[in-house]
Design a protein around this motif. Structure first.
Motif, short mmCIF file in Angstrom:
data_model
loop_
_atom_site.label_atom_id
_atom_site.label_comp_id
_atom_site.label_asym_id
_atom_site.label_seq_id
_atom_site.Cartn_x
_atom_site.Cartn_y
_atom_site.Cartn_z
N GLN A 39 -95.08 -48.24 -117.02
CA GLN A 39 -94.67 -48.75 -118.32
C GLN A 39 -94.02 -50.12 -118.12
OE1 GLN A 39 -92.11 -46.20 -120.65
NE2 GLN A 39 -92.88 -47.12 -122.54
N ALA A 40 -94.61 -51.13 -118.72
CA ALA A 40 -94.07 -52.47 -118.70
C ALA A 40 -93.22 -52.68 -119.95
CB ALA A 40 -95.20 -53.50 -118.65
N PRO A 41 -92.30 -53.65 -119.92
CA PRO A 41 -91.46 -53.90 -121.09
C PRO A 41 -92.28 -54.16 -122.34
CG PRO A 41 -90.60 -55.08 -119.20
CD PRO A 41 -91.94 -54.52 -118.79
N GLY A 42 -91.95 -53.46 -123.42
CA GLY A 42 -92.63 -53.64 -124.68
C GLY A 42 -94.00 -53.00 -124.76
N LYS A 43 -94.40 -52.27 -123.74
CA LYS A 43 -95.72 -51.65 -123.70
C LYS A 43 -95.60 -50.13 -123.65
CE LYS A 43 -97.76 -55.67 -123.39
NZ LYS A 43 -98.57 -56.22 -124.51
N GLU A 44 -96.67 -49.46 -124.03
CA GLU A 44 -96.72 -48.01 -123.93
C GLU A 44 -96.94 -47.59 -122.48
OE1 GLU A 44 -98.65 -47.02 -128.34
OE2 GLU A 44 -99.67 -46.40 -126.51
N ARG A 45 -96.47 -46.40 -122.16
CA ARG A 45 -96.74 -45.85 -120.85
C ARG A 45 -98.24 -45.58 -120.70
NH1 ARG A 45 -92.73 -41.27 -118.63
NH2 ARG A 45 -91.36 -42.99 -119.29
N GLU A 46 -98.80 -45.98 -119.58
CA GLU A 46 -100.23 -45.84 -119.37
C GLU A 46 -100.52 -45.12 -118.06
OE1 GLU A 46 -102.40 -49.47 -118.77
OE2 GLU A 46 -100.83 -50.37 -117.53
N LEU A 47 -101.61 -44.38 -118.06
CA LEU A 47 -102.07 -43.69 -116.87
C LEU A 47 -102.68 -44.70 -115.91
CD1 LEU A 47 -102.68 -41.01 -115.35
CD2 LEU A 47 -104.84 -40.94 -116.62
N VAL A 48 -102.22 -44.67 -114.66
CA VAL A 48 -102.71 -45.57 -113.62
C VAL A 48 -103.74 -44.88 -112.74
CG1 VAL A 48 -102.07 -46.97 -111.62
CG2 VAL A 48 -100.57 -46.89 -113.63
#
Length: 116
Positions: A39-48
Motif C-alpha cells: 500500500q502506497a500513500p493515497g492508494k488502495e492496498r494491492e495484491l503483489v
C-alpha cells in the motif's frame, strides 16, 4: 497466538534488491495460501504476489507491475514466506504486508523505500 513477523524492509536505490521475510506462528501454515500486499500513500492496498499451498504445487502469481522482477517463495519447515525484490523502481515504494489467504491474519507491515 497468531503472529506474522516481518523483516527485511528498508531504503534501497533504484535497480537494487531487497528480500522480505515473514515468519508465521500460531496456525497451520501449510494449510494456507500466502500472499504479499502493498500500500502506497493515497492508494488502495494491492495484491503483489501469492503462493499456493505446497500440496497443490506451490503455484505462484504476480501483479503485472512486478512480474519478472519479484519472486515469492515459502519454506514450510521454517513457517516463512519470502519476497525477493530485484530491479526495484521508485514506484515500488510502499508498505508491504504478508497475509494468510482465507484468514484475517496479517503482518504488521514493513516499509520499502526506493530512492536515489
Amino acid at each position: 497466538q497468531v503472529q506474522l513477523v516481518e523483516s527485511g524492509g528498508g531504503l534501497v536505490q533504484p535497480g537494487g534488491s531487497l528480500r522480505l521475510s515473514c515468519a508465521a506462528s500460531g496456525f497451520t501454515f501449510t494449510w494456507n495460501d500466502m500472499s504479499w500486499y502493498r500500500q502506497a500513500p493515497g492508494k488502495e492496498r494491492e495484491l503483489v504476489a501469492s503462493v499456493s499451498r505446497s500440496v497443490t504445487g506451490g503455484r505462484t502469481n504476480y501483479a503485472d507491475s512486478v512480474k519478472g522482477r519479484f519472486t515469492i517463495s515459502r519454506d514450510n519447515a521454517k513457517n516463512t514466506v519470502y519476497l525477493q525484490m530485484n530491479s526495484l523502481k521508485p514506484e515500488d515504494t510502499a508498505v508491504y504486508y504478508c497475509h494468510a489467504e482465507n484468514t484475517n491474519y496479517w503482518g504488521q507491515g514493513t516499509q520499502v523505500t526506493v530512492s536515489s
